[in-house]
Design a protein around this motif. Structure first.
Motif, PDB file in Angstrom:
ATOM      1  N   GLY A 105      -6.101 -26.690  15.101  1.00  0.00           N
ATOM      2  CA  GLY A 105      -7.408 -27.229  15.599  1.00  0.00           C
ATOM      3  C   GLY A 105      -8.555 -27.040  14.809  1.00  0.00           C
ATOM      4  O   GLY A 105      -9.740 -27.490  15.166  1.00  0.00           O
ATOM      5  N   GLY A 106      -8.616 -26.048  14.093  1.00  0.00           N
ATOM      6  CA  GLY A 106     -10.033 -25.489  13.578  1.00  0.00           C
ATOM      7  C   GLY A 106     -10.537 -26.716  12.630  1.00  0.00           C
ATOM      8  O   GLY A 106      -9.785 -27.591  12.199  1.00  0.00           O
ATOM      9  N   GLY A 107     -11.482 -26.626  11.810  1.00  0.00           N
ATOM     10  CA  GLY A 107     -12.168 -27.357  11.071  1.00  0.00           C
ATOM     11  C   GLY A 107     -13.628 -27.406  10.960  1.00  0.00           C
ATOM     12  O   GLY A 107     -14.213 -26.296  11.454  1.00  0.00           O
ATOM     13  N   LEU A 108     -14.397 -28.399  10.352  1.00  0.00           N
ATOM     14  CA  LEU A 108     -15.630 -28.374  10.036  1.00  0.00           C
ATOM     15  C   LEU A 108     -16.414 -29.424  10.976  1.00  0.00           C
ATOM     16  O   LEU A 108     -16.033 -30.419  11.253  1.00  0.00           O
ATOM     17  N   VAL A 109     -17.425 -28.815  11.589  1.00  0.00           N
ATOM     18  CA  VAL A 109     -18.024 -29.767  12.662  1.00  0.00           C
ATOM     19  C   VAL A 109     -19.625 -29.541  12.487  1.00  0.00           C
ATOM     20  O   VAL A 109     -20.031 -28.224  12.187  1.00  0.00           O
ATOM     21  N   GLN A 110     -20.265 -30.178  12.810  1.00  0.00           N
ATOM     22  CA  GLN A 110     -21.809 -30.129  12.981  1.00  0.00           C
ATOM     23  C   GLN A 110     -21.963 -29.207  14.295  1.00  0.00           C
ATOM     24  O   GLN A 110     -21.497 -29.428  15.084  1.00  0.00           O
ATOM     25  N   ALA A 111     -23.314 -28.778  14.000  1.00  0.00           N
ATOM     26  CA  ALA A 111     -23.925 -28.037  15.262  1.00  0.00           C
ATOM     27  C   ALA A 111     -24.161 -28.937  16.611  1.00  0.00           C
ATOM     28  O   ALA A 111     -24.412 -30.036  16.292  1.00  0.00           O
ATOM     29  N   GLY A 112     -23.549 -28.559  17.503  1.00  0.00           N
ATOM     30  CA  GLY A 112     -23.690 -29.377  18.851  1.00  0.00           C
ATOM     31  C   GLY A 112     -22.374 -30.103  18.929  1.00  0.00           C
ATOM     32  O   GLY A 112     -22.168 -30.766  20.199  1.00  0.00           O
ATOM     33  N   GLY A 113     -21.289 -30.047  18.161  1.00  0.00           N
ATOM     34  CA  GLY A 113     -20.342 -30.811  18.333  1.00  0.00           C
ATOM     35  C   GLY A 113     -19.169 -30.117  18.854  1.00  0.00           C
ATOM     36  O   GLY A 113     -19.248 -29.039  19.663  1.00  0.00           O
ATOM     37  N   SER A 114     -17.910 -30.527  19.161  1.00  0.00           N
ATOM     38  CA  SER A 114     -16.893 -29.789  19.712  1.00  0.00           C
ATOM     39  C   SER A 114     -15.423 -29.786  19.088  1.00  0.00           C
ATOM     40  O   SER A 114     -15.519 -30.618  17.891  1.00  0.00           O
ATOM     41  N   LEU A 115     -14.745 -28.848  19.395  1.00  0.00           N
ATOM     42  CA  LEU A 115     -13.482 -28.427  18.686  1.00  0.00           C
ATOM     43  C   LEU A 115     -12.265 -28.187  19.835  1.00  0.00           C
ATOM     44  O   LEU A 115     -13.004 -27.328  20.664  1.00  0.00           O
ATOM     45  N   ARG A 116     -11.244 -28.459  19.633  1.00  0.00           N
ATOM     46  CA  ARG A 116     -10.297 -27.697  20.568  1.00  0.00           C
ATOM     47  C   ARG A 116      -9.193 -26.922  19.779  1.00  0.00           C
ATOM     48  O   ARG A 116      -8.565 -27.745  18.843  1.00  0.00           O
ATOM     49  N   LEU A 117      -9.097 -26.014  20.131  1.00  0.00           N
ATOM     50  CA  LEU A 117      -8.074 -24.731  19.217  1.00  0.00           C
ATOM     51  C   LEU A 117      -6.822 -25.050  20.206  1.00  0.00           C
ATOM     52  O   LEU A 117      -6.803 -24.877  21.556  1.00  0.00           O
ATOM     53  N   SER A 118      -5.821 -24.832  19.582  1.00  0.00           N
ATOM     54  CA  SER A 118      -4.379 -24.705  20.183  1.00  0.00           C
ATOM     55  C   SER A 118      -3.646 -23.631  19.751  1.00  0.00           C
ATOM     56  O   SER A 118      -3.802 -23.294  18.557  1.00  0.00           O
ATOM     57  N   CYS A 119      -2.842 -23.001  20.484  1.00  0.00           N
ATOM     58  CA  CYS A 119      -1.989 -21.780  19.956  1.00  0.00           C
ATOM     59  C   CYS A 119      -0.567 -21.876  20.856  1.00  0.00           C
ATOM     60  O   CYS A 119      -0.746 -21.974  22.104  1.00  0.00           O
ATOM     61  N   THR A 120       0.435 -22.258  20.117  1.00  0.00           N
ATOM     62  CA  THR A 120       1.868 -22.346  20.575  1.00  0.00           C
ATOM     63  C   THR A 120       2.488 -21.044  20.259  1.00  0.00           C
ATOM     64  O   THR A 120       2.544 -20.590  18.975  1.00  0.00           O
ATOM     65  N   ILE A 121       3.263 -20.369  21.250  1.00  0.00           N
ATOM     66  CA  ILE A 121       3.971 -19.265  21.093  1.00  0.00           C
ATOM     67  C   ILE A 121       5.587 -19.582  21.194  1.00  0.00           C
ATOM     68  O   ILE A 121       5.838 -20.502  21.850  1.00  0.00           O
ATOM     69  N   SER A 122       6.256 -18.822  20.592  1.00  0.00           N
ATOM     70  CA  SER A 122       7.600 -19.098  20.735  1.00  0.00           C
ATOM     71  C   SER A 122       8.192 -17.512  20.503  1.00  0.00           C
ATOM     72  O   SER A 122       7.391 -16.630  20.004  1.00  0.00           O
ATOM     73  N   GLY A 123       9.242 -17.272  21.158  1.00  0.00           N
ATOM     74  CA  GLY A 123       9.976 -16.072  21.090  1.00  0.00           C
ATOM     75  C   GLY A 123       9.625 -14.971  22.150  1.00  0.00           C
ATOM     76  O   GLY A 123       9.865 -13.898  22.237  1.00  0.00           O
TER      77      GLY A 123
END
Length: 126
Positions: free
Chosen positions: A8-26
């Motif tokens: 979910g990471g990336g490049l975004v302009q100030a004021g923008g939004s991102l959603r990070l995800s983290c999936t776990i196994s084990g």
């Protein structure tokens, strides 16, 4: 073997939004507190947010309060970090981690977490 995979990471302009995800196994995801940390170049890793195993209690660093929201979907073994009103100072590599012990409270110290993802880069341009 416990594995955490962020996305979910990336490049975004100030004021923008991102959603990070983290999936776990084990690991039985629903019984462990989860945390998000970040590390910018030349700086130490710092706490961002954490959530109780049930999702009922959350912690935030002062620098992200009111802008970031952590939540989890135990049916999907995934924890999310919704990041709004992003600032250039939020630029960093973001890591998720799982607490060392089941049914523990969420912690803001990285020593309380034992398994980490590989990180996802977030870059906020001004």
């Amino acid at each position: 073997q416990v594995q955490l995979v962020e996305s979910g990471g990336g490049l975004v302009q100030a004021g923008g939004s991102l959603r990070l995800s983290c999936t776990i196994s084990g690991r039985t995801f629903s019984t462990y507190a989860m945390g998000w940390f970040r590390q910018a170049p030349g700086k130490e890793r710092e706490f961002v947010s954490a959530t109780l195993w049930s999702g009922g209690t959350t912690l935030y660093a002062d620098s992200v309060k009111g802008r970031f929201t952590i939540y989890r979907d135990n049916s999907e073994n995934t924890v999310y970090l919704q990041m709004n009103s992003l600032k250039p100072e939020d630029t960093a590599n973001y890591y998720c981690a799982t607490a060392k012990r089941p049914f523990s409270r969420p912690y803001n110290s990285d020593v309380e977490y034992d398994y980490w993802g590989q990180g996802t880069q977030v870059t906020v341009s001004s």
